[in-house]
Motif scaffolding. Structure first.
Motif, PDB file in Angstrom:
ATOM      1  N   GLU A 120       0.837  -1.205   0.000  1.00  0.00           N
ATOM      2  CA  GLU A 120       0.000   0.000   0.000  1.00  0.00           C
ATOM      3  C   GLU A 120       0.871   1.254   0.000  1.00  0.00           C
ATOM      4  N   ASP A 121       1.873   1.264   0.850  1.00  0.00           N
ATOM      5  CA  ASP A 121       2.737   2.455   0.992  1.00  0.00           C
ATOM      6  C   ASP A 121       3.500   2.769  -0.285  1.00  0.00           C
ATOM      7  N   ASN A 122       3.817   1.719  -1.070  1.00  0.00           N
ATOM      8  CA  ASN A 122       4.624   1.918  -2.278  1.00  0.00           C
ATOM      9  C   ASN A 122       3.790   1.931  -3.553  1.00  0.00           C
ATOM     10  N   ASN A 123       2.467   2.121  -3.388  1.00  0.00           N
ATOM     11  CA  ASN A 123       1.553   2.211  -4.547  1.00  0.00           C
ATOM     12  C   ASN A 123       1.703   1.036  -5.494  1.00  0.00           C
ATOM     13  N   TYR A 124       1.913  -0.151  -4.907  1.00  0.00           N
ATOM     14  CA  TYR A 124       2.161  -1.337  -5.727  1.00  0.00           C
ATOM     15  C   TYR A 124       0.973  -1.647  -6.630  1.00  0.00           C
ATOM     16  N   TYR A 125      -0.247  -1.522  -6.090  1.00  0.00           N
ATOM     17  CA  TYR A 125      -1.444  -1.881  -6.872  1.00  0.00           C
ATOM     18  C   TYR A 125      -1.576  -0.969  -8.087  1.00  0.00           C
ATOM     19  N   GLU A 126      -1.300   0.325  -7.872  1.00  0.00           N
ATOM     20  CA  GLU A 126      -1.416   1.271  -8.994  1.00  0.00           C
ATOM     21  C   GLU A 126      -0.355   0.979 -10.046  1.00  0.00           C
ATOM     22  N   GLU A 127       0.875   0.643  -9.590  1.00  0.00           N
ATOM     23  CA  GLU A 127       1.968   0.353 -10.525  1.00  0.00           C
ATOM     24  C   GLU A 127       1.641  -0.886 -11.354  1.00  0.00           C
ATOM     25  N   VAL A 128       1.095  -1.911 -10.687  1.00  0.00           N
ATOM     26  CA  VAL A 128       0.759  -3.145 -11.413  1.00  0.00           C
ATOM     27  C   VAL A 128      -0.357  -2.879 -12.416  1.00  0.00           C
ATOM     28  N   THR A 129      -1.333  -2.078 -12.000  1.00  0.00           N
ATOM     29  CA  THR A 129      -2.442  -1.725 -12.914  1.00  0.00           C
ATOM     30  C   THR A 129      -1.887  -1.034 -14.156  1.00  0.00           C
ATOM     31  N   LYS A 130      -0.981  -0.092 -13.927  1.00  0.00           N
ATOM     32  CA  LYS A 130      -0.376   0.636 -15.069  1.00  0.00           C
ATOM     33  C   LYS A 130       0.366  -0.333 -15.965  1.00  0.00           C
ATOM     34  N   SER A 131       1.123  -1.234 -15.350  1.00  0.00           N
ATOM     35  CA  SER A 131       1.952  -2.174 -16.098  1.00  0.00           C
ATOM     36  C   SER A 131       1.081  -3.133 -16.915  1.00  0.00           C
ATOM     37  N   ILE A 132      -0.008  -3.612 -16.327  1.00  0.00           N
ATOM     38  CA  ILE A 132      -0.915  -4.525 -17.045  1.00  0.00           C
ATOM     39  C   ILE A 132      -1.549  -3.802 -18.224  1.00  0.00           C
ATOM     40  N   LYS A 133      -1.984  -2.578 -17.989  1.00  0.00           N
ATOM     41  CA  LYS A 133      -2.617  -1.814 -19.070  1.00  0.00           C
ATOM     42  C   LYS A 133      -1.620  -1.531 -20.184  1.00  0.00           C
ATOM     43  N   ARG A 134      -0.358  -1.224 -19.802  1.00  0.00           N
ATOM     44  CA  ARG A 134       0.668  -0.943 -20.803  1.00  0.00           C
ATOM     45  C   ARG A 134       0.964  -2.198 -21.625  1.00  0.00           C
ATOM     46  N   ASP A 135       1.114  -3.332 -20.955  1.00  0.00           N
ATOM     47  CA  ASP A 135       1.421  -4.582 -21.664  1.00  0.00           C
ATOM     48  C   ASP A 135       0.257  -4.999 -22.571  1.00  0.00           C
ATOM     49  N   MET A 136      -0.956  -4.787 -22.108  1.00  0.00           N
ATOM     50  CA  MET A 136      -2.119  -5.106 -22.957  1.00  0.00           C
ATOM     51  C   MET A 136      -2.139  -4.179 -24.167  1.00  0.00           C
TER      52      MET A 136
END
Lengths: 208, 273
Positions: B44-60
């Protein structure tokens, strides 16, 4: 009743000395017993998992031995690949995992470095902005690798379409310097079962 | 006999120091890496969920380029909140030793529906249906890989819960052993010998921490992905800091024990009347 305080420094010094003796024995055990194992695994981590910091790891090439004495960090950019015929000018990274290939062209870490006299294997996505246009390349077209330890010119002598499982199309050898570029084939929707491969040999002696 | 007892006492003292060092390390791991709430807080502190969301959207989005389809086919195939739920479920499965199945049926259904709609709108027909299915499977795989870190932790999942249980047992065993050693030492060497054990352990911890952290450039470590690496970096630095804190506490305890015992001796002098 008076209280008198007496300093017993000798006992204090004995206890501290004993503690340091224990620590010395501990250090000896760690150093002679586990040092090799720990250093082996930290080296693996440092080689594979450390990206280039702002103070870049100095890449060094030994001209006399034709060998890299200090390689780039895995995942770091160490040069560019230029192909004038198709207006290609892309960053070149050491390593070829998914993340690296999203940034540019990846250098397969199991192959040699330019200048070492062996197979240099580079991979890129077949998307616009990556290796899409290498399908237009043919014999005698020129490729330039502009790296942070020198510039290397190559000339294409063959292009081929191979199966994705055909490892013989990517020979790792050190008899002659060969640049091998590849990307998924064909373009279009869906999973690609083939690879478009470009083979080039080094031309001339450029500075390294 | 007395010398032999003292020698054994010193050896037990050394063993106790080493075991106390190991105990502290295990305890630090127990409250950090083996603590699910701690790990979730770090994500939560390192915005991991947001980073993964961005990464998934970018890869898609990247996968779209070679498909010839429009980016609109990816609209609404999943909600950002779904990724957080799935990641939390995946993390929970690591700590319970169970398998977490990422539910991608609705994603697949929506994607297929978007593709059909797009083709209909453009008056196109999909001649190679198998290829299209493979593309959809590829998009689903991107989602799954984003959640379960490309499957790299599959091997860890099955053993993590066991390691955590064994750590508890090991901690219990070490505590008992240290107590027994200190009781023996108290009788055979000196009643206030525990200060030596604490001081040695504190210095051993500091040395061990320096030895490991000196060898690895933790600040620039990158494993699997940037977002995952950021969390790993923070956790490792936090573990190192906790080890230093505990070693300082042990140092203070040892100084107090040593001072109390050896530096001063209160002598009562009766004043005769």
């Amino acid at each position: 009743m008076h209280k008198k305080y007496k300093f017993k420094g000798k006992a204090f010094v004995t206890y501290v000395a004993l503690s340091f003796l224990f620590v010395c024995v501990f250090i000896v055990i760690i150093y002679f017993g586990l040092n090799h194992t720990i250093r082996k695994y930290t080296n693996i981590i440092n080689t594979v998992a450390i990206k280039e910091s702002k103070n870049d790891r100095k890449v060094k090439f030994d001209n006399a031995q034709k060998k890299m004495t200090s390689i780039p960090s895995y995942g770091s950019k160490y040069g560019t690949i230029k192909i004038d015929k198709i207006n290609l000018d892309l960053p070149l990274y050491y390593g070829d995992n998914e993340e690296i290939l999203s940034y540019g062209i990846g250098h397969y870490a199991g192959s040699y470095f330019p200048g070492e006299g062996g197979s240099v294997i580079l991979a890129g996505h077949n998307d616009p902005g990556y290796f899409e246009k290498i399908l237009e390349l043919g014999n005698n077209d020129k490729i330039v690798l502009d790296l942070n330890y020198g510039k290397f010119d190559y000339q294409i002598y063959e292009t081929r379409i191979v199966s994705e499982n055909d490892l013989s199309a990517f020979p790792i050898q050190d008899n002659e310097e060969r640049l091998i570029l590849y990307t998924c084939y064909p373009l279009g929707v869906g999973h690609k079962t083939e690879r478009f491969v470009v083979y080039a040999h080094r031309v001339g002696e450029t500075d390294a | 006999m007395r010398k032999f007892k003292k020698l054994v006492g010193y050896i037990l003292g050394f063993i106790s120091s080493v075991l106390l060092t190991i105990l502290v390390l295990l305890f630090v791991f127990k409250i950090t890496i083996f603590n699910q709430n701690y790990v979730l807080q770090k994500l939560e502190d390192n915005n991991y969920y947001e980073e993964v969301t961005k990464s998934i959207k970018r890869d898609m989005g990247n996968s779209l380029m070679s498909s010839g389809l429009d980016k609109s086919i990816l609209d609404g195939i999943f909600k950002d909140g779904d990724i957080k739920v799935d990641i939390k479920g995946f993390i929970a499965s690591i700590y319970t030793g169970s398998k977490y199945k990422v539910d991608t049926d609705s994603l697949k259904k929506k994607l297929n529906s978007n593709i059909d709609e797009y083709l209909k709108e453009k008056g196109l027909e999909a001649t190679d249906k198998k290829s299209l299915e493979t593309y959809v499977d590829g998009v689903v795989k991107i989602y799954k890989d984003g959640i379960n870190i490309y499957g790299y932790l599959d091997g860890v999942i099955s053993s993590f819960a066991k390691i955590s249980t064994y750590t508890d047992m090991f901690i219990g065993f070490i505590i008992v052993f240290i107590i027994v050693c200190l009781v023996v030492i108290r009788k055979w060497v000196h009643k206030r010998y525990s200060g030596v054990v604490c001081l040695s352990s504190s210095l051993m911890l500091l040395y061990f921490r320096w030895f490991i952290y000196d060898g690895i450039d933790f600040k620039n470590i990158i494993i699997i992905s940037d977002s995952f690496s950021k969390v790993i970096r923070k956790v490792l630095i936090d573990v190192g800091d906790k080890v230093i804190i505990v070693s300082m506490v042990l140092l203070i305890i040892s100084i107090v024990l040593n001072l109390n015992n050896s530096l001063f001796k209160i002598k009562r002098i009766r004043k005769s009347l």
